[in-house]
Design an enzyme around this catalytic site. Sequence first.
Site, PDB file in Angstrom:
ATOM      1  N   SER A 168      -9.579  -0.321   7.198  1.00 21.12           N
ATOM      2  CA  SER A 168      -9.077  -0.228   5.817  1.00 21.12           C
ATOM      3  C   SER A 168      -8.400  -1.470   5.271  1.00 21.12           C
ATOM      4  O   SER A 168      -8.081  -1.524   4.083  1.00 21.12           O
ATOM      5  CB  SER A 168      -8.129   0.948   5.690  1.00 21.12           C
ATOM      6  OG  SER A 168      -8.853   2.138   5.750  1.00 21.12           O
ATOM      7  N   LYS A 198       0.845  -1.202   0.000  1.00 25.72           N
ATOM      8  CA  LYS A 198       0.000   0.000   0.000  1.00 25.72           C
ATOM      9  C   LYS A 198       0.877   1.249   0.000  1.00 25.72           C
ATOM     10  O   LYS A 198       1.893   1.297   0.704  1.00 25.72           O
ATOM     11  CB  LYS A 198      -0.909  -0.041   1.237  1.00 25.72           C
ATOM     12  CG  LYS A 198      -1.981   1.044   1.284  1.00 25.72           C
ATOM     13  CD  LYS A 198      -2.845   0.868   2.544  1.00 25.72           C
ATOM     14  CE  LYS A 198      -3.929   1.926   2.667  1.00 25.72           C
ATOM     15  NZ  LYS A 198      -4.715   1.767   3.914  1.00 25.72           N
ATOM     16  N   SER A 232      -9.674   2.278   3.114  1.00 20.62           N
ATOM     17  CA  SER A 232      -8.833   3.010   2.202  1.00 20.62           C
ATOM     18  C   SER A 232      -7.933   2.128   1.339  1.00 20.62           C
ATOM     19  O   SER A 232      -7.432   2.564   0.306  1.00 20.62           O
ATOM     20  CB  SER A 232      -7.962   3.977   2.993  1.00 20.62           C
ATOM     21  OG  SER A 232      -7.089   3.274   3.869  1.00 20.62           O
TER      22      SER A 232
HETATM   23  N1  GLN Z   1     -12.764   4.253   6.488  1.00 20.52           N
HETATM   24  C1  GLN Z   1     -12.152   4.666   7.712  1.00 20.52           C
HETATM   25  C2  GLN Z   1     -11.810   6.125   7.635  1.00 20.52           C
HETATM   26  O1  GLN Z   1     -12.170   6.731   6.690  1.00 20.52           O
HETATM   27  C3  GLN Z   1     -10.970   3.805   8.000  1.00 20.52           C
HETATM   28  C4  GLN Z   1      -9.718   4.301   7.440  1.00 20.52           C
HETATM   29  C5  GLN Z   1      -8.559   3.404   7.708  1.00 20.52           C
HETATM   30  O2  GLN Z   1      -8.675   2.350   8.310  1.00 20.52           O
HETATM   31  N2  GLN Z   1      -7.411   3.875   7.290  1.00 20.52           N
HETATM   32  O3  GLN Z   1     -11.232   6.683   8.504  1.00 20.52           O
END
Ligand code: GLN
Length: 510
Positions: free
Chosen positions: A180, A81, A156
């Site tokens: 994410s 990532k 994400s």
């Molecule tokens: N979707 C969550 C957010 O927008 C989780 C993000 C993540 O785990 N990096 O914060």
Amino acid sequence: MAADLTRRSAADLAQALRSGEVSSVEVTQAHLDRIAAVDGAVHAFLHVSTEDALATARDVDARRAAGEELPALAGVPVAVKDVVVTKGMPTTAGSRILSGWVPPYDATLVERLRAAGMPILGKTNMDEFAMGSSTEHSAYGDTHNPWDLDRIPGGSGGGSAAAVAAFEAPLAIGTDTGGSIRQPGAVTGTVGVKPTYGGVSRYGLIALASSLDQAGPVTRTVLDSALLHEVIGGHDPRDSTSLAEPLPDVVGAARLGLTGDLTGVRVGVVRELDGEGYQAGVRDRFEESLDLLRGAGAEVVEVSCPHFDYALAAYYLILPSEASSNLAKFDGMRFGLRVEPTDGPATAERVMGATRGAGFGDEVKRRIILGTYALSAGYYDAYYGSAQKVRTLIQRDFAAAFEQVDVLVSPTAPTTAFKLGEKLDDPLAMYLNDVATIPANLAGVPGMSVPNGLVDGLPVGFQILAPARADDRLYRVGAALETLLEQRWGGPLLAQAPELPTAAPEGSQP
Ligand code: GLN
């Protein structure tokens, strides 16, 4: 042959490499070819590191030929990532503000991948600074769900999940601050693991919210996640929050789970995560899997974690607060983008304003403003302080629940993958995707999402949570469920995914 190589699990590939059936150059090239063929449609990658990957592969092949004893996954490629820094390889965290930045060092986990002889295929797309649940907040375009290219791959870490689901990489690294790794896993039919907080070094991860962030494996099988977890996990003196004790035997636990026997394992269904707001089919698949666990000898009971109802609200105060502080370093002076101001002489403040104005997207700006507000004098106790108290209550809910059961379970995400663009203008609807995944981050406990079948032709996930430092329990239960479900489906879920359109081979005539 080459196509077969991209379909095999990392455990299988590792065995084939050890036995001399294939070389790492062949395996790596097969995945690079697959990326060239399908990534035009999927857009999982922001950067493909062909030369670097093949150099590692050649090195591993030479060492193996010389009779050297190599680590278990030596020669098996991996995607990373783009929030994880990689020496000499562009790293953007999905943000325009880091365009052009090439880190001078490797994250600890990248050092460990390299030390394990794993070719790095490239960097995967993500929501800007890991803020989002759809990868649509990337400054570099959308990633498409391999099951339906009009739909989101989750976020994400949609790039890592899509790369693995599209057979572009057998393994990938994700990060999980609120879901994410697990939510993209659920909506792409892949396995995703958020280890115990501190279980994998955060040194060299571009921080979103430091008290919540955790890197972990993204794979197609539970055993593959365990193998990758073993490579990247364990103490790192460069991360002060890194756990001192060794990682539990996650590979052994996965192998035990593969027998499909869960006699004596106590499974708690979280009442607060099995209710309203879940798509009907998601709950049906969940109930069916509970029956499978019962059939395997597990004792399934309902438990209540009453404060989980407040987890989302607490998270969206704590995360923006920490993010507003962590992102202050992107000031136009040190990394990536620098924009000259047009409204007067280039003072430090104007350069910062112009750079941040142009370099950050809307969601990042929204959270910086929210976090700065929540931390400001006069509001700190009411917002940030209250959220931290809720966090403690959630930790106590987990502690009480784990006195009754070995693992907790829920659906991973409330719905299947939605259409690209569907929730982009509605931040609250986007945030609700993480209602089931966020409690684990607030408490620092490990969590896994396992493919749990299809609803209207789209994958859904089954989430397993365990006490901190007991990541091995995830692997035992996850591998058992995977075994039982694959018996039902007659093979892996991803075998049912549609064929992807491939680009015309180079040199062909239209
Ligand atoms: N979707 C969550 C957010 O927008 C989780 C993000 C993540 O785990 N990096 O914060």
